[in-house]
Scaffold this motif. Sequence first.
Motif, short mmCIF file in Angstrom:
data_model
loop_
_atom_site.label_atom_id
_atom_site.label_comp_id
_atom_site.label_asym_id
_atom_site.label_seq_id
_atom_site.Cartn_x
_atom_site.Cartn_y
_atom_site.Cartn_z
N ALA A 136 0.82 -1.22 0.00
CA ALA A 136 0.00 0.00 0.00
C ALA A 136 0.85 1.27 0.00
N GLU A 137 2.09 1.16 0.49
CA GLU A 137 2.97 2.33 0.53
C GLU A 137 4.19 2.16 -0.37
N ALA A 138 4.03 1.36 -1.39
CA ALA A 138 5.16 1.10 -2.28
C ALA A 138 5.63 2.36 -2.99
N GLY A 139 4.77 3.36 -3.11
CA GLY A 139 5.12 4.55 -3.87
C GLY A 139 5.95 5.57 -3.13
N GLY A 140 6.17 5.39 -1.82
CA GLY A 140 6.94 6.41 -1.12
C GLY A 140 6.89 6.28 0.39
N ALA A 141 6.98 7.43 1.08
CA ALA A 141 7.06 7.46 2.53
C ALA A 141 5.72 7.08 3.17
N PRO A 142 5.75 6.69 4.45
CA PRO A 142 4.51 6.34 5.15
C PRO A 142 3.53 7.52 5.18
N VAL A 143 2.24 7.21 5.08
CA VAL A 143 1.20 8.24 5.13
C VAL A 143 0.07 7.74 6.02
N TRP A 144 -0.64 8.69 6.65
CA TRP A 144 -1.79 8.34 7.47
C TRP A 144 -2.93 7.86 6.57
N ALA A 145 -3.77 7.00 7.13
CA ALA A 145 -4.97 6.60 6.40
C ALA A 145 -5.93 7.78 6.33
N SER A 146 -6.64 7.90 5.23
CA SER A 146 -7.58 9.01 5.04
C SER A 146 -8.99 8.47 4.82
N LYS A 147 -9.96 9.35 4.85
CA LYS A 147 -11.33 8.95 4.58
C LYS A 147 -11.44 8.44 3.13
N GLN A 148 -12.20 7.37 2.96
CA GLN A 148 -12.37 6.77 1.63
C GLN A 148 -11.03 6.42 1.00
N ASP A 149 -10.10 5.92 1.82
CA ASP A 149 -8.77 5.58 1.34
C ASP A 149 -8.86 4.46 0.31
N SER A 150 -8.34 4.71 -0.88
CA SER A 150 -8.44 3.74 -1.98
C SER A 150 -7.60 2.49 -1.73
N ARG A 151 -6.69 2.54 -0.79
CA ARG A 151 -5.84 1.39 -0.50
C ARG A 151 -6.56 0.33 0.35
N VAL A 152 -7.66 0.72 0.99
CA VAL A 152 -8.38 -0.19 1.87
C VAL A 152 -9.21 -1.17 1.05
N THR A 153 -9.14 -2.45 1.37
CA THR A 153 -9.91 -3.46 0.64
C THR A 153 -11.37 -3.45 1.10
N ARG A 154 -12.22 -4.19 0.39
CA ARG A 154 -13.64 -4.24 0.76
C ARG A 154 -13.82 -4.83 2.15
N VAL A 155 -13.17 -5.96 2.39
CA VAL A 155 -13.26 -6.57 3.72
C VAL A 155 -12.55 -5.70 4.75
N GLY A 156 -11.44 -5.09 4.34
CA GLY A 156 -10.70 -4.22 5.25
C GLY A 156 -11.53 -3.06 5.75
N ALA A 157 -12.39 -2.51 4.89
CA ALA A 157 -13.24 -1.39 5.30
C ALA A 157 -14.18 -1.81 6.42
N VAL A 158 -14.72 -3.02 6.32
CA VAL A 158 -15.62 -3.53 7.36
C VAL A 158 -14.85 -3.81 8.65
N LEU A 159 -13.68 -4.42 8.51
CA LEU A 159 -12.87 -4.72 9.68
C LEU A 159 -12.48 -3.45 10.43
N ARG A 160 -12.13 -2.42 9.69
CA ARG A 160 -11.75 -1.15 10.31
C ARG A 160 -12.96 -0.49 10.99
N LEU A 161 -14.10 -0.56 10.32
CA LEU A 161 -15.30 0.08 10.86
C LEU A 161 -15.69 -0.54 12.20
N LEU A 162 -15.55 -1.86 12.31
CA LEU A 162 -15.93 -2.57 13.52
C LEU A 162 -14.75 -2.79 14.47
N ARG A 163 -13.57 -2.28 14.09
CA ARG A 163 -12.34 -2.41 14.88
C ARG A 163 -11.86 -3.85 15.00
N ILE A 164 -12.34 -4.75 14.15
CA ILE A 164 -11.93 -6.14 14.21
C ILE A 164 -10.47 -6.30 13.80
N ASP A 165 -9.99 -5.41 12.92
CA ASP A 165 -8.59 -5.51 12.48
C ASP A 165 -7.61 -5.33 13.63
#
Length: 258
Positions: A129-158
């Motif tokens: 997800a950060e292959a293009g450069g330096a570390p960055v904070w996650a943002s709203k509607q982050d395109s790097r987040v997967t479909r399942v990842g979005a659910v896991l993050r929303l429910l804090r399961i990750d």
Amino acid sequence: MSTIVVPSAFRALVDDQALIRCRAAGIRVLNEIEYREMSSRSIDIDRLSNGWLAYGDTLGGGRFRRVVERLFDIALSLMILTITAPVLILAAIAVKLDSPGPILYRQTRVGRFNVPFEIVKFRSMIVDAEAGGAPVWASKQDSRVTRVGAVLRLLRIDELPQLLNVLRGDMSVIGPRPERPHFVDDLAARIPHYRDRSVSKPGITGWAQVNYPYGASVEDARKKLSYDLYYIKHRSLMMDIRICLATIRVIIFREGAR
């Protein structure tokens, strides 16, 4: 409990003996800074002296307290892992089926006294997800987040695999959010006392996490630091229990997830 607040501008006009009699009578006496700290449940980091952690009982408690806190961490971690075992299995299967890559994601974070450790989470972003450069904070509607990842993050399961870090002793259940070395170095150069948060083990949840939404800027980090340092100064077992209960509220109402 009744409280008397003595503003800085009127300090010279106040009779100290009268204040002592008030304290002896069970009335709490606070200066302006202490009152603001109590009412905001955070610390004004601009008013802190460089050696504030070296004085008072900020880091007190002794060996008995450390043992109790460690037992609390182990017992709570094992209980949560047992209760959520079916969820963990389903989450692992979903991550594997949703996108190519490992189920678990490992990343270097800064631990107590700035000692680095490897955090474990369910992978919620695409590989590299950060292959293009330096570390960055996650943002709203982050395109790097997967479909399942979005659910896991929303429910804090990750976050649940971090309980393994707690059992290993790298983290506590309650404490300041563990940050990446890149962000710690950057924020420490911009925000006074930022490294002071490292005197406590990082946590899965904490006073800042339940009082302030996810932060992705220097100003957000500054505000969250004021809560982290308040926790470090006032931490207790009862405060930890209060944070655990507040975390349930945050999860149910999906506060601050990205």
